[in-house]
Design an enzyme around this catalytic site. Structure first.
Site, PDB file in Angstrom:
ATOM      1  N   GLU A 191      10.369  16.798  14.229  1.00  0.00           N
ATOM      2  CA  GLU A 191      10.883  16.343  12.940  1.00  0.00           C
ATOM      3  C   GLU A 191      10.309  17.254  11.854  1.00  0.00           C
ATOM      4  OE1 GLU A 191       9.041  12.780  11.375  1.00  0.00           O
ATOM      5  OE2 GLU A 191      10.954  12.084  10.595  1.00  0.00           O
ATOM      6  N   GLU A 228       8.437   1.256  11.508  1.00  0.00           N
ATOM      7  CA  GLU A 228       9.587   2.137  11.241  1.00  0.00           C
ATOM      8  C   GLU A 228       9.045   3.545  11.217  1.00  0.00           C
ATOM      9  OE1 GLU A 228      12.704   1.381  10.869  1.00  0.00           O
ATOM     10  OE2 GLU A 228      12.715  -0.779  10.562  1.00  0.00           O
ATOM     11  N   CYS A 271      14.039   9.732   6.737  1.00  0.00           N
ATOM     12  CA  CYS A 271      13.863   9.539   8.179  1.00  0.00           C
ATOM     13  C   CYS A 271      15.190   9.556   8.932  1.00  0.00           C
ATOM     14  CB  CYS A 271      13.134   8.233   8.427  1.00  0.00           C
ATOM     15  SG  CYS A 271      13.919   6.853   7.594  1.00  0.00           S
ATOM     16  N   LYS A 286       0.880  -1.178   0.000  1.00  0.00           N
ATOM     17  CA  LYS A 286       0.000   0.000   0.000  1.00  0.00           C
ATOM     18  C   LYS A 286       0.910   1.219   0.000  1.00  0.00           C
ATOM     19  CE  LYS A 286      -1.993   3.211   1.915  1.00  0.00           C
ATOM     20  NZ  LYS A 286      -1.847   4.619   1.412  1.00  0.00           N
TER      21      LYS A 286
END
Ligand code: NAP
Ligand code: MG
Length: 479
Positions: free
Chosen positions: A382, A248, A282, A173
């Site tokens: 972030e 993750e 990331c 997906k």
């Protein structure tokens, strides 16, 4: 303008919903493809197809399993130009970076796990002469792989190869924001000779396709890469069907430059760490810490290098491309404004790029803030964009303390010429990965994943196979 369907059971098909969405090129805001928008019924079809394919795949001799996965690697390399262009047009990264993703990342991962597919072995456990006891490592069955938009092929190729090598069927997906780089993986799998239905690709909304996968009793494992709130939601929802989970999640790495570092390497490496894929990685390194004795010198050289970076479309191989979408650009610009309001000192950048040829794209100039303190949001959160904060430190202990002062724990890095210090600091940093004297180094052999809120489980490396296997012990009386 290209058209893509869902790839289910070895063929392209339309969604039961009949709906579509546009894949948009962030370099100019124009649609580049129409993609079928999957729904819960499509997920059900994919799960049925995958269940049948998993049985066929598990009956395939392992030597053949290995060879078929290796052919996927070869097809990826053969089709590098087309796949890299799809990845770049949809997500904005440079063509150079996209080609590396296809050949050196995605193909390499299929090659690595192709080599492991015929080495999945159990153990014989001596209990007593009356018993024959042994373990078998069996696939889960059907696994779903829900990925974010920052590098669709990069993300998809991380978990599909070990899941397939372990004998599972998969449903991918991808994210609606960017997916074209990964959309052909089902077709590539078929060409390589994998059974129909073994690799299914179902684009669509997280709230529909993602939720349906997480709730489906026929899906046995979920590998999710994305944000922390979505990861938490998936963890809660998947409790109902007790799925195997790999999460993750986000990161906000510290990049520490010690006074004994090779400054040329540290400046160049920190540029690479912060601005590759416009900071939408990331494990990029947005929180820079420089020892106070070299901070001014480092900062001056770093900012000069940032100002030399060429901002432009990925297809022109500019050094910094656009952000993935208009909403994400607005979010990053909002965080830059917060930084200014909080008193961080803007050293360069800090705005949307409006130069000729860029104004319709979602470009943010590479941005550096100085005099940043750990409580400021621009450092704490972030940003996931081309934004760096620089903070001075006086001692190793202070650098380590500030680096660890975050809920994230995905990656950190440091620059030093002192081997003892490198080991000490690497040991003290709370993250799944630590880079020393080069950023993003390592290969598929090295495990990757998060400490603290950055996730659960490890991908890459040999142990990634265990994410997709369950252990059975057979205890047999023979006496
Ligand atoms: P996100 O909003 O969590 O979305 C990630 C994926 O989950 C998308 O495909 C999304 O679908 C889907 N989704 C959304 N809600 C869902 C739900 N309730 N159930 C199931 N699926 C759902 O993350 P993002 O903003 O796209 O990605 C950026 C984040 O990913 C950053 O935090 C970044 O650090 C993290 N990331 C982590 C790693 C790592 O290895 N740790 C690597 C790359 C990125 P739609 O968006 O299509 O609706
Ligand atoms: Mg796009």
């Amino acid at each position: 303008m290209r058209q893509f369907g869902l790839y289910i059971d070895g063929r392209w098909q339309d969604s039961v919903s009949g709906r579509h969405f546009s894949a948009v090129n962030p370099a100019d805001g124009k649609a580049v493809a129409e993609v079928a928008k999957g729904c819960a019924e499509d997920v059900d079809k994919a799960v049925q197809a995958a269940a049948g394919a998993a049985r066929a795949w598990q009956a395939t001799p392992l030597r053949e399993r290995s060879a078929t996965l290796y052919r996927m690697a070869q097809i990826l390399v053969r089709d590098v130009d087309e796949l890299a262009m799809l990845e770049t047009l949809d997500s904005g990264g440079t063509l150079y970076y996209s080609a590396v993703t296809v050949k050196d990342v995605a193909a390499r991962r299929f090659e690595y796990f192709a080599g492991l597919a015929d080495k999945i072995e159990g153990r014989q456990i001596p209990v007593s002469s009356t018993y024959h006891t042994y373990t078998v490592r069996e696939p889960l069955g059907v696994t779903a792989h829900i990925i974010p938009w920052n590098g669709p092929l990069w993300e998809a190729s991380r978990s599909l190869p070990p899941a397939l090598a372990a004998g599972n069927a998969v449903i991918l997906k991808p994210a609606q924001e960017a997916l074209l780089g990964a959309i052909k993986l089902g077709e590539i799998a078929k060409e390589a000779g994998l059974p129909d239905g073994l690799v299914n690709v179902v684009p669509g909304a997280g709230s529909e396709v993602g939720v349906a996968l997480v709730n489906h009793p026929g899906v046995h494992g979920i590998t999710f890469t994305g944000s922390i709130p979505t990861g938490q939601e998936i963890m809660r929802a998947s409790a109902a069907t007790m799925k195997r989970l790999v999460l993750e999640l986000g990161g906000n790495a510290a990049n520490i430059v010690f006074e004994d570092a090779d400054l040329d390497a540290a400046v160049e490496g920190s540029i690479w760490a912060a601005f590759s894929n416009s900071g939408q990685i990331c494990v990029s390194g947005p929180r820079l810490f420089a020892h106070e004795s070299i901070k001014e010198q480092f900062q001056e050289r770093f900012v000069a290098r940032v100002e030399s970076l060429r901002v432009g479309p990925g297809v022109d191989n500019a050094e910094v491309g656009p952000l993935v979408s208009e909403p994400h650009m607005k979010r990053v610009l909002g965080m830059i404004e917060t930084g200014k309001r909080e008193g961080a000192h803007l050293l360069t950048g800090g705005r949307r790029a409006d130069e000729a040829g860029l104004a319709n794209g979602f470009y943010v100039l590479p941005t550096v803030f100085g005099d940043v303190t750990p409580e400021m949001h621009v450092m704490r959160e972030e940003v996931f964009g081309p934004v760096v904060t620089i903070t001075g430190f006086a001692s190793d202990e202070e650098a380590i303390r500030m680096a660890n002062e975050t809920d994230y724990g995905l990656a950190n890095g440091l620059w030093t010429s002192d081997l003892g210090r490198a080991h000490r600091v690497a040991g003290a940093l709370q993250s799944g990965q630590v880079y020393v004297n080069e950023w993003f180094c390592g290969d598929i052999q090295c495990p990757a994943g998060g400490y603290k809120m950055s996730g659960i489980g490890r991908e890459e490396g040999q142990q990634a196979l265990d994410n997709y296997l369950q252990l059975k012990s057979v205890r047999m009386r023979i006496g």
